[in-house]
Design a protein around this motif. Structure first.
Motif, PDB file in Angstrom:
ATOM      1  N   ARG A 213      38.777  37.441  46.639  1.00 30.91           N
ATOM      2  CA  ARG A 213      38.657  38.000  47.930  1.00 30.91           C
ATOM      3  C   ARG A 213      40.033  38.242  48.670  1.00 30.91           C
ATOM      4  N   GLN A 214      41.179  37.428  48.632  1.00 32.57           N
ATOM      5  CA  GLN A 214      42.056  37.249  49.511  1.00 32.57           C
ATOM      6  C   GLN A 214      43.550  37.483  48.894  1.00 32.57           C
ATOM      7  N   ASP A 215      43.675  37.065  47.753  1.00 37.34           N
ATOM      8  CA  ASP A 215      45.048  37.406  47.161  1.00 37.34           C
ATOM      9  C   ASP A 215      45.503  38.694  47.289  1.00 37.34           C
ATOM     10  N   PRO A 216      46.791  38.965  47.796  1.00 40.99           N
ATOM     11  CA  PRO A 216      47.254  40.410  47.766  1.00 40.99           C
ATOM     12  C   PRO A 216      47.850  41.082  46.525  1.00 40.99           C
ATOM     13  N   ASN A 217      47.663  40.235  45.695  1.00 42.30           N
ATOM     14  CA  ASN A 217      48.212  40.817  44.313  1.00 42.30           C
ATOM     15  C   ASN A 217      47.444  41.043  43.600  1.00 42.30           C
ATOM     16  N   SER A 218      46.909  42.535  43.092  1.00 43.40           N
ATOM     17  CA  SER A 218      45.714  42.984  42.164  1.00 43.40           C
ATOM     18  C   SER A 218      45.587  42.240  40.791  1.00 43.40           C
ATOM     19  N   GLY A 219      47.130  41.977  40.344  1.00 45.61           N
ATOM     20  CA  GLY A 219      46.947  41.100  39.045  1.00 45.61           C
ATOM     21  C   GLY A 219      46.043  39.776  39.204  1.00 45.61           C
ATOM     22  N   VAL A 220      46.537  38.977  40.249  1.00 44.25           N
ATOM     23  CA  VAL A 220      45.939  37.803  40.315  1.00 44.25           C
ATOM     24  C   VAL A 220      44.336  38.085  40.790  1.00 44.25           C
ATOM     25  N   ARG A 221      43.808  39.034  41.348  1.00 48.17           N
ATOM     26  CA  ARG A 221      42.494  39.324  41.648  1.00 48.17           C
ATOM     27  C   ARG A 221      41.910  39.676  40.328  1.00 48.17           C
TER      28      ARG A 221
END
Length: 303
Positions: A213-221
């Motif tokens: 929901r919140q991580d700014p990095n798409s790789g983490v999401r």
């Protein structure tokens, strides 16, 4: 990077406080500059001399001291860059007539920190102890252990490595903390990847949901959504997937969200897909939404 810039960053380099780009630039300079290599050797000798008086202050004390120092520096002279803060401290200790006092002050801080550390606090360094695990001032590296566990390298007063399995609460808390607090997206990706194997844990799943929901990095999401695949039927996970479909700026994540949502078709899912079809500006995502609606025998238009 110039010689002056390198020399003012040597201590930060030794403590692992530079960014990866700064470290690379500094090391490239050291490869070609003999004078700066001698300065680095001198800096290492200075640190070794200070470390002769070993102390193991509690991690909480280190964190608190850093916060107080940063606050005081901000009050005295406004926000300073990390290098400027260190330069200020080094200049204070390097003024000729203050050098003995500065050295004594450093030793005194280490001695007092060791004296006021309670046995309970010291136990934080032992991963098998029942007390809460160590609080890292900075997680430097995360990697799977060849034996099936996890290796986490911490930067505190000096670098050290903790090893253990994910069933160890201290290791798990450090990984959770890294996902939530680290400014390094690579570390967050590695930590989420390791935590994915324990997504059956409600606590770990909560971390993955927050990352999605919140991580700014798409790789983490994207890594977080991989860990949630097996729980796509869970109501809370479905809410997060629906939110990702409607709000995430990555078409890849929106597409994966569709794939997971249609595996567990529910009454309200047609409305989410219809809304995504109406709002999404990516042709492929819209095509996938349309196909999913047709497979559900649902209207392609919105109600």
């Amino acid at each position: 990077m110039s010689c002056e810039q390198v020399k003012t960053r040597l201590s930060l380099y030794l403590y692992g406080e530079l960014s990866f780009d700064e470290e690379e630039a500094l090391e490239q300079h050291l490869d070609v500059c003999e004078d700066c290599r001698r300065a680095l050797d001198s800096e290492k000798n200075w640190h070794s001399a200070v470390n002769l008086r070993e102390a193991e202050p509690a991690p909480e004390l280190l964190v608190e001291c850093r916060k107080r120092l940063e606050h005081r520096l901000a009050v005295e002279s406004g926000p300073l860059k990390p290098a400027s803060r260190w330069t200020w401290l080094r200049n204070f200790g390097s003024i000729t007539y203050l050098r003995p006092a500065g050295a004594l002050a450093l030793l005194a801080v280490g001695f007092i920190a060791a004296r006021i550390t309670t046995p309970q606090q010291q136990a934080l360094y032992h991963l098998g102890a029942p007390q809460p695990g160590p609080v890292a001032t900075r997680v430097r590296w995360v990697e799977p252990d060849p034996a099936g566990g996890v290796r986490i390298t911490l930067d505190e007063t000096r670098q050290r490595t903790l090893s253990g399995g994910l069933e160890n609460q201290a290791i798990q808390r450090l990984l959770v903390s890294t996902v939530s607090d680290s400014s390094d997206p690579g570390l967050r990706v590695d930590s989420v990847d390791i935590l994915n194997s324990h997504a059956a844990s409600a606590e770990v799943r909560k971390v993955l949901l927050r990352a999605l929901r919140q991580d700014p990095n798409s790789g983490v999401r994207l890594k977080a959504i991989e860990g949630l695949k097996s729980f796509a039927g869970d109501a809370e996970v479905r809410d997060a997937l629906a939110n990702a479909l409607l709000e995430d700026d990555s078409p890849t994540i929106r597409t994966v969200a569709i794939d997971l949502l249609v595996k567990h078709v529910e009454a309200d899912m047609a409305g989410v897909l219809q809304e995504a079809l109406r709002r999404d500006n990516n042709d492929y995502v819209r095509l996938r939404c349309e196909k999913a609606l047709r497979d559900m025998n649902a209207s392609i238009g919105t109600f």
